[in-house]
Enzyme design. Structure first.
Site, PDB file in Angstrom:
ATOM      1  N   SER A 112      36.763   9.523  54.338  1.00 27.36           N
ATOM      2  CA  SER A 112      35.407   8.977  54.199  1.00 27.36           C
ATOM      3  C   SER A 112      35.138   8.644  52.742  1.00 27.36           C
ATOM      4  O   SER A 112      35.680   9.300  51.833  1.00 27.36           O
ATOM      5  CB  SER A 112      34.379  10.023  54.660  1.00 27.36           C
ATOM      6  OG  SER A 112      33.070   9.587  54.345  1.00 27.36           O
ATOM      7  N   TYR A 137      31.165  18.472  54.460  1.00 22.99           N
ATOM      8  CA  TYR A 137      31.786  17.259  55.015  1.00 22.99           C
ATOM      9  C   TYR A 137      32.683  16.608  53.954  1.00 22.99           C
ATOM     10  O   TYR A 137      33.829  16.245  54.231  1.00 22.99           O
ATOM     11  CB  TYR A 137      30.677  16.301  55.455  1.00 22.99           C
ATOM     12  CG  TYR A 137      31.134  15.019  56.105  1.00 22.99           C
ATOM     13  CD1 TYR A 137      31.435  14.965  57.465  1.00 22.99           C
ATOM     14  CD2 TYR A 137      31.249  13.844  55.370  1.00 22.99           C
ATOM     15  CE1 TYR A 137      31.839  13.770  58.074  1.00 22.99           C
ATOM     16  CE2 TYR A 137      31.648  12.651  55.958  1.00 22.99           C
ATOM     17  CZ  TYR A 137      31.938  12.624  57.313  1.00 22.99           C
ATOM     18  OH  TYR A 137      32.336  11.446  57.904  1.00 22.99           O
TER      19      TYR A 137
END
Ligand SMILES: NC(=O)c1ccc[n+]([C@@H]2O[C@H](COP(=O)([O-])OP(=O)(O)OC[C@H]3O[C@@H](n4cnc5c(N)ncnc54)[C@H](O)[C@@H]3O)[C@@H](O)[C@H]2O)c1
Length: 261
Positions: free
Chosen positions: A143, A156
């Protein structure tokens, strides 16, 4: 002839969002896709849709936080397809939007199990087949959040940073076996994951996301699928150990989130 003609592919988190688009694109390019997910209804629907188009696909229930499920997904692909050419470790969940001191240990462990341990296990079960075949391509979904900071997403981002680091490590280790291992870092993409974040946190988040991407919009799932097809294909035969940023310039830009300040 498709760019992935005759290849056997496993995709996790395949029932919706980016995984759905990757499964569709890979099947369209000639791969037999073994689609794993926890959402059996959407997973079966995807496979029915692909089969109706004359494409090759099977659905296998797979919770990536369960070791036995990942082993079973990969073994099913090998048993039915006779080999394993492509693994896309895509499934992940978004737990965040809170300062790190408000995150519980349970939330942390859940996120690490689904977003990071799953990648370790997927690679662990796929690599022996790929090494034996003297070839294969693994694509791990990272990501933009693994590259730049955004308030509230420490866990995350930590998992995604580790995914990229493990990708590089394994690319070095298994390159001599002709197994290529790369990651993709999407910017903000229109998926149910982000619909949920907007529903929880408000429309101002969606407006800020658009402004954060120099290209002036958020991305489409098909744009990540195209990158995955490329990395899985023979056209990327000399590409390993990279993180391909498909992020509309998000990580190239200085941070600019006017609606949040
Ligand atoms: N959407 C974005 O903006 C964005 C940005 C950067 C990275 N990513 C990454 O892309 C990947 C896909 O994200 P998305 O936005 O398509 O997510 P999504 O939530 O829209 O879809 C995820 C899919 O994974 C499945 N899933 C959830 N938990 C699972 C589990 N334990 N086992 C198996 N399947 C499970 C869901 O049922 C769903 O089908 C993730 O790795 C995510 O971190 C997404």
């Amino acid at each position: 002839m498709g760019r992935l003609q005759g290849k056997i592919a496993v995709v996790t988190g395949a029932a919706d969002g980016i995984g759905h688009a990757i499964s569709e694109a890979m099947a369209t390019e000639g791969a037999h896709v073994f689609a794993g997910d926890i959402d059996d209804r959407k997973g079966e629907a995807l496979v029915a849709e692909l089969k109706a188009k004359g494409l090759a696909a099977d659905y296998v229930h797979c919770d990536v936080s369960a070791e036995a499920d990942i082993r079973n997904l990969i073994q099913t692909a090998v048993d039915k397809g006779g080999r394993l050419d492509i693994l896309v470790n895509n499934a992940a969940i978004a737990i965040g939007g809170m300062p790190v001191y408000e995150m519980t240990d349970d939330q942390w462990h859940r996120l690490i199990a689904v977003n990071l341990t799953s990648v370790f296990r997927g690679c662990k079960f796929a690599l022996p087949h790929m090494i034996r075949q003297k070839g294969g391509a693994i694509i791990n979904m990272a990501s933009a959040q693994g590259h730049v900071g955004l308030d509230g997403w420490t866990a995350y981002a930590g998992a995604k940073g580790a995914v990229m680091s493990m990708t590089r490590q394994m690319a070095v280790e298994f390159g001599p076996h002709n197994v290529r291992i790369n990651s993709i870092s999407p910017g903000t993409i229109a998926t149910p994951m982000n619909d949920k974040i907007v529903a929880e946190q408000g429309d101002h988040i969606a407006r800020a996301w658009v402004k954060m991407h120099p290209i002036g919009r958020i991305g489409k799932t098909s744009e990540i699928a195209e990158a995955a097809v490329y990395l899985a294909s023979d056209a990327a035969g000399f590409t390993t150990g990279i993180d391909l940023r498909v992020d509309g310039g998000l990580t190239a830009a200085p941070r600019f989130v006017p609606d949040l300040v």
